[in-house]
Structures are given as structure tokens and as C-alpha cells.
Enzyme design. Structure first.
Site, PDB file in Angstrom:
ATOM      1  N   LYS A 274     -22.119  24.860 -27.212  1.00  0.00           N
ATOM      2  CA  LYS A 274     -20.964  25.260 -28.021  1.00  0.00           C
ATOM      3  C   LYS A 274     -21.378  25.657 -29.442  1.00  0.00           C
ATOM      4  O   LYS A 274     -20.917  26.688 -29.964  1.00  0.00           O
ATOM      5  CB  LYS A 274     -19.936  24.129 -28.065  1.00  0.00           C
ATOM      6  CG  LYS A 274     -19.235  23.894 -26.738  1.00  0.00           C
ATOM      7  CD  LYS A 274     -18.282  22.696 -26.813  1.00  0.00           C
ATOM      8  CE  LYS A 274     -17.572  22.474 -25.493  1.00  0.00           C
ATOM      9  NZ  LYS A 274     -16.654  21.303 -25.517  1.00  0.00           N
TER      10      LYS A 274
ATOM     11  N   GLU B 119     -17.315  17.647 -18.033  1.00  0.00           N
ATOM     12  CA  GLU B 119     -17.869  18.666 -17.143  1.00  0.00           C
ATOM     13  C   GLU B 119     -17.921  18.082 -15.733  1.00  0.00           C
ATOM     14  O   GLU B 119     -17.840  16.852 -15.555  1.00  0.00           O
ATOM     15  CB  GLU B 119     -19.277  19.056 -17.599  1.00  0.00           C
ATOM     16  CG  GLU B 119     -19.329  19.781 -18.932  1.00  0.00           C
ATOM     17  CD  GLU B 119     -18.632  21.125 -18.875  1.00  0.00           C
ATOM     18  OE1 GLU B 119     -18.994  21.968 -18.030  1.00  0.00           O
ATOM     19  OE2 GLU B 119     -17.705  21.336 -19.688  1.00  0.00           O
TER      20      GLU B 119
ATOM     21  N   ALA C  11     -11.718  24.234 -25.977  1.00  0.00           N
ATOM     22  CA  ALA C  11     -10.566  24.440 -25.085  1.00  0.00           C
ATOM     23  C   ALA C  11      -9.692  25.575 -25.620  1.00  0.00           C
ATOM     24  O   ALA C  11     -10.164  26.703 -25.755  1.00  0.00           O
ATOM     25  CB  ALA C  11      -9.791  23.144 -24.890  1.00  0.00           C
TER      26      ALA C  11
ATOM     27  N   ASP D 176     -23.794  20.221 -23.462  1.00  0.00           N
ATOM     28  CA  ASP D 176     -22.510  20.902 -23.567  1.00  0.00           C
ATOM     29  C   ASP D 176     -22.188  21.240 -25.027  1.00  0.00           C
ATOM     30  O   ASP D 176     -21.835  22.368 -25.362  1.00  0.00           O
ATOM     31  CB  ASP D 176     -21.409  20.024 -22.958  1.00  0.00           C
ATOM     32  CG  ASP D 176     -20.044  20.669 -23.056  1.00  0.00           C
ATOM     33  OD1 ASP D 176     -19.842  21.736 -22.437  1.00  0.00           O
ATOM     34  OD2 ASP D 176     -19.180  20.132 -23.773  1.00  0.00           O
TER      35      ASP D 176
ATOM     36  N   VAL E 156      -9.499  23.077 -14.070  1.00  0.00           N
ATOM     37  CA  VAL E 156      -8.969  24.138 -14.934  1.00  0.00           C
ATOM     38  C   VAL E 156      -8.379  25.265 -14.092  1.00  0.00           C
ATOM     39  O   VAL E 156      -7.301  25.778 -14.379  1.00  0.00           O
ATOM     40  CB  VAL E 156     -10.071  24.663 -15.879  1.00  0.00           C
ATOM     41  CG1 VAL E 156      -9.574  25.864 -16.675  1.00  0.00           C
ATOM     42  CG2 VAL E 156     -10.528  23.562 -16.827  1.00  0.00           C
TER      43      VAL E 156
ATOM     44  N   GLY F 180      -9.058  18.834 -21.599  1.00  0.00           N
ATOM     45  CA  GLY F 180      -7.921  18.666 -20.690  1.00  0.00           C
ATOM     46  C   GLY F 180      -7.690  19.926 -19.876  1.00  0.00           C
ATOM     47  O   GLY F 180      -7.704  21.033 -20.420  1.00  0.00           O
TER      48      GLY F 180
ATOM     49  N   ALA G 174     -12.464  32.033  -5.199  1.00  0.00           N
ATOM     50  CA  ALA G 174     -13.721  31.545  -4.636  1.00  0.00           C
ATOM     51  C   ALA G 174     -14.052  30.168  -5.178  1.00  0.00           C
ATOM     52  O   ALA G 174     -13.823  29.874  -6.358  1.00  0.00           O
ATOM     53  CB  ALA G 174     -14.864  32.508  -4.961  1.00  0.00           C
TER      54      ALA G 174
ATOM     55  N   LEU H  59      -8.362  25.806 -28.649  1.00  0.00           N
ATOM     56  CA  LEU H  59      -8.407  25.996 -30.100  1.00  0.00           C
ATOM     57  C   LEU H  59      -8.958  27.391 -30.435  1.00  0.00           C
ATOM     58  O   LEU H  59      -9.913  27.845 -29.810  1.00  0.00           O
ATOM     59  CB  LEU H  59      -9.290  24.934 -30.759  1.00  0.00           C
ATOM     60  CG  LEU H  59      -8.770  23.496 -30.763  1.00  0.00           C
ATOM     61  CD1 LEU H  59      -9.785  22.593 -31.439  1.00  0.00           C
ATOM     62  CD2 LEU H  59      -7.433  23.417 -31.478  1.00  0.00           C
TER      63      LEU H  59
ATOM     64  N   THR I  11     -15.722  28.329 -13.556  1.00  0.00           N
ATOM     65  CA  THR I  11     -16.759  27.473 -12.985  1.00  0.00           C
ATOM     66  C   THR I  11     -17.671  26.957 -14.092  1.00  0.00           C
ATOM     67  O   THR I  11     -17.535  27.304 -15.259  1.00  0.00           O
ATOM     68  CB  THR I  11     -17.622  28.263 -11.984  1.00  0.00           C
ATOM     69  OG1 THR I  11     -18.477  29.175 -12.703  1.00  0.00           O
ATOM     70  CG2 THR I  11     -16.767  29.057 -11.008  1.00  0.00           C
TER      71      THR I  11
END
Length: 815
Positions: A681, A666, A610, A677, A480, A796, A509, A612, A558
Site C-alpha cells: 500500500k 487478506e 478500502a 500488505d 468483497v 470490511g 470466475a 477512502l 481477487t
């Protein structure tokens, strides 16, 4: 001969032979309009060196002799470069006499182990005496009749040392007599003067400006030019406010206020003589003589046509003392006693603020005066404190004064409201406020760490200036982060044209450390430079730089708990944070509340779905009074893609590897398969909807139906994952037999939330999803029985990066 112009050249203007040649060129151009006189400071850095020499001699540190020899050699070398051999003997002999005298004086200081104020002034005078000698000799070498003039013959002061008061009548008489009898160009020593008895005094640091102004006043010149190394007066200190702009015109009062509150372009006392005579002050750059600089003169009669705020200045590190008590109310003479006590103890007060109730008076002093001020006040009000009429003196340290200056403020309504409004939006807390009846200056006290943020915030609010630079600090140059850098590089030119700012990468970093560059790192080169960096600084250095940057934005791409933990600290410091890291907003409830203390400063749209607009949609619903009663949907683009592939006949392990290679998962895909994950969310969405949930309140059924996967190394995980292929093939076959489809669903219903793999009928919205599509159905008080549905690709790198980029642009616009 009437002198029409005084030109003063500061230490930076004469610090090298090349710059002295520039001084000669500037002076010769000025002489085309009539006779001039010039004032010179010591070579750049010499006065500071002489201060240290006096201190070392007082300590009997033999190093003072070598340091003085180095200064002597510097002046001799400059003379040899500027003056031809046949004319060298005179200036070198004069320099020899100047430095021999100060050697003897410093030796005496060493023997006595005491550098009295009188002795210090005499030692400090050497720099200006030597400069005038060298510069006058350089003029003569160019064919200009010039004479070094010792200001101790011209300026008479009281018997004070370190900043003596000038005796104006005697000084004016001496200056006029001196210039009436001379025709050569006078190269006058700045900074120094003498008592009526002939003892050397100084006019205070920056006193060469004062010398020029005193000469200009006595000789009634047409203009006084102060030549330095900056393009005149700027709207703020460019080292703190990168967008500071030059000011072509200022009023005397405005310049005095800016100078008093820390603008170092002009020595504050130098303004008084010029203003009294109405002599324009011209502040110009020796290094760019073609520049316009700043002209200082009487303010226009109607200031309504001028900008309300003309400039900003600040004094860092002040102490704020507050005297308060019920016994002060309605009692005459309290202020007189307070400030009388401070005056008797030689305490200079920078700023005063008094409550209209007369219950308290606060005042700011330099940090080195804090102890004297405290003792003076406590001694003066000792009786009142014993009687309980006056409270114990309150002292706050590590503060700064920010001054907002402009004659136009007195004719404009709403300036103060605008000022404090922008400070509030930037999270700057104001400790004290002062505004005089002239309304030319609003001074406010803020925490030292908020000084730069306050200056930049106010500057942005009141000055429109071309292209701005906004620094971005990026943690996480993975899939990303890499995509984000590419998008930033592609939009660099368009953002400057369309929005008036340029995004500058201040640091980047990864897990091995950070690379930082004050000049900025081109986004297109960042990954290559990071990989090639031989030495990196700790992540903490990147975080600290972002916290100090008043307009910076920290971006977390990250999946690191360490970085997530630092975001709350950054927000508390006033820094905007953009995060794609779910570990922050899905952390403990206390951490969530810390992140949300100033909602517009923390942007985290891409932590769910993402790019959305799920976070913003729920925020808007709640903000407008709606009630979110249920959330139902697919929140993992990774698992949506994998299950779609399995439905089309692909092996589960192959589909997972493909999703990982595409950057959908991930970094550790077990986060996706364990359901953590998706659990994070739905927790984030639940919190946005007003539920005070912890992650333990979300019931999570993992995708992998057996335990032990988390104990494997990542390589072992991938090698053993194919054992699950038959399990998922059977589950898919059963779903197909029932004409259903596998979906990993997250639900918020009533007071509970859960995540699990389900087989949904063809009528369910999730049954129609393909690829990485996410789908969220929001049932609210307004959206029922038909829910509000948000659907689209939810995974993505490019897609997620575009959401991060959009959050970044919103953060910049907000700031």
C-alpha cells in the site's frame, strides 16, 4: 394492368411453410392498394448448400447427390404442407423437372471434374426456380390466380457469370411486354437472369433485391418493398453494437454507402435503379409486418435538420497496401497506372487514401485479392523500384474498415473532430482515412481487433438511444466480490433510471474456473449459479471475452497474481479494469507503468484504504502541480482493528481470528502480519507521488517478531498463533505504562519508505484511531506544516465493495 408495387421476399421469409403463409398474408394486404408482383429468393440456406454441392461434385465427392436429394425433399415437403392433395401433381411435377435437370448438370461436373462459372450459375438457379414454383402453388391453393415467372425470360445480361451486368434496354422491353400480357399474380424468381443466347446467369449474392429493383424501374412502380428478417436498416450491426437503433428514413446515397461497407440489409446494386426513377425503397420485417421499417428516398434539400451521422458499417479482414516513394512526387499518371494495373488483374479496391504530398497512395482490398494486387503493382512499377524511385510495396493484414455515413455531415462543422476524439479516448489507432468531396462518408481503417470497439465508441458518441447494457466481468466472488454483487443487484433499477444503462454480469470466475452467459447472469443469482455449474471454462476465456467487449469492464476482486498479470493485457486491448487487487499496482515498476499507460482506464482506489479516497486525492494533488513530500499513517484496517482490540484487553490470537471472520484480513492473514500488505500500500502511494520504487525499496518489519510462520499450513498457523498472545500483551502493557498506543505505521520520507509496529504518543493522530480506521497524513508543498489528513474505516467487505462499485461506475461513465 399497371403494377403499383413490387414485393421481394428473401430466403428467411420463405424458408418454412409457416413463413410462406405469412408472405401470402402480406401480399394480399398489399393488393388492396392495387396490383403487385412479388420476387422470391431460394429457401433460407439453400443457395449456400448448392454452392457446396457444386464444389463436392467438382471433387467427385458422392455426397453431392445426397445433399441435392435433401434440398429436393425440403421443397416437396413444403409443397405438400401448403397445397391440397388435388392440386399437388402440377407443382410436384415441376419440381421433379427442375431437380432432374440440375442432377444431370452436377453429374457432368463430376465427370469433368470442373465446375465452370457457367455451370455454377446454372446449379445455383435451382433454389429460386423451386421457390417460385412452391410459392405460386401456395397462392393458387388460397384462391389467388398466380404464376411462377422465370426471370431468365425477363432480365437479359452480358455473358458473364457469378455477377452479370444487366442489358437495360432489352431487359426493360421484355419486362414491360411480359406484364402487359398477364393478369395473374407474378411470382418472379430472384437472383437469376439469362444472356441473349439464353444461358443462365446470376446477379450476385443478394441479387433478389436487384431483381426487384430492376422490375420496379421497368414498370415505374410506386414503391419497392424488400421484406427480410430485420426491422429495416439499423444504425449499426446489432450483433456488434447491441445498442443499434432502427432508422425510419434514409437517403439513397446513405443506404448505398452503408451497403457498400458491409450493411447486409440491401444488395448494393439494387439501389441504383430505384434512385434513378425516384422510387421509394421500403425495407420491412416479414416476421413483424406491423413494424414501420425503413423508407429510403431522396435526401431532403436541407440536410442541416437531419442527424449528421445516420449509420455505421464495417468490412472486417481487409488488407491495406501502400505504394510510396520520392519518385512519385509531382509525377503525372502514377495513380492512373496503379489503378489501371489493379483493374487489369480484376482487383476491386474498397477504399483509397492518398497523402497530399503525393508521396504515398494506400488502398484497401479484400484478403483474397491481396496477392493479385501485390503482383499487379510490383509488375507495373518494377522499373521504378529498381531505380529506387518507388519503395517496396507495404502490406498490412488483419484490418477492418469502419464507415461513418450521413448526408448531414457535409453541413456540420466538427463531426470529424468528434469522431477521432472519441476513438482516441477509446484507444483505437486509425491506420488510414478517406473522405469524399460529398462528405457523406468518413471511412477509416483500424486493426481487426479494434473494429467492435470503434463501432461502439462512435455509436455512443452520435446516437442517443434509451437504456444501454454494460457488461461486467468479475474475477473473485469472495467476501468483497459477494458484497459487490449484492450492491449491483440493489442498484440495478435505479442505475437504469438515473444513468441510462444497466450493468450486466457477462461472466464470473473463482479459483476453479469461470461461468459465462451471453444473455447475462443476474447478480443476485451469480454465486448460486457458479456453485451449481457442472462445467466451467478457464479464466483465460473470461479475460478474452472482456478484451473483445468494447464497452466491458473487468473487475478484479481477487488476491491472485495470475489475475493481476492479465490486467495489463486487458488495458492494452482497450478494456477498462477496476481492481481491488494490490498485486498489480504493487508489482514491478514496469508492470506499474503498463497499468498506468492510460490512467483513466485503470481504477484501483480500493487497493489502499478500502473506500477512502487516497488514490484519487494524491492523483489530484500531483495533477495540479503539488509535490508530495511525506506520507505518514495507518494503512491496514485489519491491524488497526486487531491492535485496538488488544488495547482493550483481548488476546492477540482471538482478535486476529475475529478480524478474519469479519472479512477484514487478506484471504491469508499472514499477508497482513508479515507487513507485505501494508508495504504494498505505501508502495502504491509512493508511486502515485512520483517515486520510482520497487517493493524491495520499502523496509518492512513484520508484526510477528519471529520467523517461520510462512512455512506453516494455514491450519497450523491458526493453531500456533496463541503463542504470540503473551508477546503482544507485554508490548501493550509497556505502551500503556508510557501512556502510548501501538500502531502499525507506514511512512514515506524523502527518498525512503518503511513499515513497522510502533508505540506512538497520545499526541500522534494514530493514537486516536478506533476499530478499522485508517489514517493518512499527506505533507506536500501546499499542505505544510499542517498536513492534509484523510481518515475513516479502512476494512470490511461492504465498505471495500462500495469503493469497487464507485470505481466501476466511474469507468462506465468515462467510456
Amino acid at each position: 394492368m399497371r403494377i403499383v408495387r413490387i414485393l421481394k421476399f428473401g430466403g428467411s421469409s420463405v424458408e418454412t411453410p409457416q413463413r410462406i403463409r405469412q408472405v401470402i398474408s402480406i401480399t394480399q394486404a398489399a393488393r388492396q392498394d392495387g396490383p403487385v408482383a412479388i420476387v422470391v429468393s431460394a429457401f433460407g440456406g439453400v443457395t449456400d448448400d448448392l454452392v457446396r454441392i457444386a464444389e463436392r461434385a467438382e471433387r467427385r465427392d458422392d455426397g453431392w447427390e445426397r445433399a441435392l436429394d435433401a434440398i429436393d425433399a425440403r421443397y416437396q415437403e413444403a409443397t405438400r404442407e401448403l397445397v391440397s392433395d388435388e392440386a399437388l401433381s402440377e407443382p410436384l411435377a415441376a419440381l421433379s423437372g427442375i431437380f432432374q435437370e440440375v442432377r444431370e448438370l452436377a453429374h457432368g461436373v463430376s465427370l469433368l471434374r470442373e465446375a465452370s462459372p457457367r455451370a455454377r450459375d446454372r446449379i445455383l438457379s435451382v433454389g429460386e426456380l423451386a421457390s417460385a414454383t412452391v410459392v405460386a402453388a401456395a397462392f393458387r391453393d388460397q384462391g389467388v390466380a398466380a404464376e411462377a415467372a422465370d426471370a431468365r425470360e425477363l432480365i437479359v445480361t452480358r455473358a458473364e457469370f457469378g455477377g452479370a451486368g444487366v442489358l437495360e434496354t432489352e431487359t426493360r422491353s421484355r419486362i414491360r411486354a411480359w406484364f402487359a400480357s398477364r393478369t395473374d399474380l407474378q411470382v418472379v424468381t430472384g437472383f437469376i437472369a439469362a444472356t441473349e443466347a439464353g444461358e443462365t446467369t446470376t446477379l450476385g449474392r443478394g441479387g433478389s433485391d436487384f431483381t426487384a429493383s430492376i422490375l420496379g424501374d421497368a414498370l415505374d412502380v410506386d414503391a419497392i418493398e424488400l421484406w427480410t428478417d430485420v426491422d429495416g436498416v439499423l444504425t449499426a450491426d446489432p450483433r456488434v453494437v447491441p445498442g443499434a437503433l432502427p432508422l425510419p428514413l434514409l437517403a439513397y446515397d446513405e443506404l448505398m454507402e452503408l451497403a457498400h461497407f458491409g450493411a447486409k440489409v440491401v444488395h448494393p446494386p439494387s439501389v441504383h435503379p430505384a434512385r434513378r426513377r425516384g422510387i421509394p425503397l421500403l425495407i420491412r420485417n416479414t416476421l413483424r409486418p406491423e413494424g414501420v421499417g425503413t423508407r429510403v428516398e431522396v435526401a431532403p434539400a436541407d440536410v442541416r435538420d437531419t442527424a449528421p451521422v445516420r449509420g455505421l458499417a464495417s468490412i472486417p479482414g481487409v488488407a491495406l497496401l501502400r505504394l510510396e516513394g520520392d519518385g512519385m512526387i509531382g509525377v503525372p499518371g502514377i495513380a492512373a497506372r496503379l489503378f489501371g494495373a489493379l483493374a487489369r488483374n480484376a482487383v476491386s479496391v474498397i477504399m483509397i487514401s492518398q497523402a497530399s504530398s503525393e508521396h504515398s497512395i494506400c488502398f484497401a482490398v479484400a484478403p483474397d485479392a491481396k496477392e493479385r494486387a501485390s503482383r499487379a503493382v510490383e509488375e507495373e512499377f518494377e522499373a521504378e523500384q529498381r531505380a529506387g524511385l518507388v519503395d517496396e510495396l507495404v502490406t498490412e493484414e488483419h484490418l477492418s474498415i469502419v464507415a461513418v455515413v450521413g448526408a448531414g455531415m457535409r453541413e456540420r462543422a466538427g463531426v470529424a473532430g468528434r469522431l477521432f476524439g472519441v476513438l482516441g479516448r477509446r484507444g483505437v489507432n486509425v491506420r488510414a482515412i478517406a473522405q469524399g468531396s460529398s462528405e457523406i462518408n468518413i471511412s477509416l481503417v483500424v486493426a481487426r481487433e479494434d473494429e467492435a470497439r470503434a463501432l461502439n465508441a462512435v455509436h455512443d458518441a452520435f446516437f442517443a438511444g434509451g437504456e444501454r447494457s454494460v457488461r461486467v466481468y468479475l474475477a473473485g466472488p469472495g467476501c468483497v466480490g459477494r458484497a459487490l454483487l449484492g450492491q449491483m443487484a440493489a442498484r440495478e433499477v435505479s442505475l437504469a433510471r438515473e444513468r441510462g444503462y444497466r450493468l450486466v454480469l457477462g461472466g464470473i470466475a473463482d479459483s476453479k474456473g469461470a461461468l459465462m452467459d451471453d444473455d447475462g447472469i443476474p447478480p443476485g443469482e451469480a454465486l448460486e449459479r457458479l456453485a451449481a455449474a457442472g462445467r466451467r471454462v478457464p479464466l483465460d476465456d473470461l479475460v478474452a471475452a472482456a478484451a473483445r467487449d468494447p464497452d466491458g469492464v473487468f473487475v478484479d476482486c481477487t488476491a491472485s497474481p495470475v489475475v493481476a498479470d492479465r490486467c495489463a493485457d486487458l488495458l492494452a486491448a482497450g478494456t477498462a479494469v477496476v481492481s481491488a487487487n494490490k498485486l498489480g499496482p504493487a508489482g514491478t515498476l514496469d508492470h506499474w507503468r503498463a497499468l498506468r499507460r492510460v490512467p483513466t482506464r485503470f481504477r484501483f482506489e480500493t487497493t489502499v484504504g478500502a473506500a477512502l479516497p487516497l488514490v484519487s486525492v494524491i492523483e489530484d494533488l500531483v495533477a495540479t502541480g503539488d509535490e508530495v513530500r511525506g506520507i505518514d499513517g495507518v494503512l491496514s484496517g485489519t491491524l488497526a482493528y486487531v491492535l485496538d482490540q488488544v488495547a482493550n484487553g483481548r488476546r492477540f490470537s482471538e482478535a486476529m481470528r475475529d478480524a478474519h471472520d469479519r472479512g477484514y484480513t487478506e484471504p491469508d492473514p499472514r499477508e497482513d502480519l508479515a507487513g507485505r500488505d501494508v508495504g504494498r500500500k505505501i508502495l502504491i502511494l509512493a508511486r502515485l507521488a512520483g517515486r520510482d520504487f520497487e517493493l524491495a525499496d520499502v523496509a518492512i518489519e513484520p508484526v510477528l517478531p519471529v520467523e517461520g510462520w510462512g512455512e506453516l499450513t494455514l491450519d497450523d498457523f491458526w493453531s500456533q498463533l496463541p503463542v504470540m498472545d503473551d508477546v503482544f500483551a507485554r508490548r501493550q502493557a509497556e505502551a500503556t505504562r508510557r501512556r502510548e498506543r501501538l500502531a502499525y505505521l507506514a511512512r514515506l520520507e524523502g527518498t525512503g519508505a518503511r513499515v513497522r509496529l510502533e508505540s506512538v504518543p497520545a499526541s500522534h493522530p494514530a493514537a486516536s484511531l478506533r476499530g478499522t480506521d485508517n489514517l493518512v497524513a499527506l505533507t506536500t508543498r501546499r499542505y505544510q506544516p499542517a498536513p492534509l489528513v484523510v481518515r475513516g474505516p479502512g476494512a470490511g467487505p461492504e465498505l471495500t465493495a462500495s469503493g469497487v462499485f464507485a470505481d466501476l461506475l466511474r469507468a462506465v461513465a468515462q467510456r
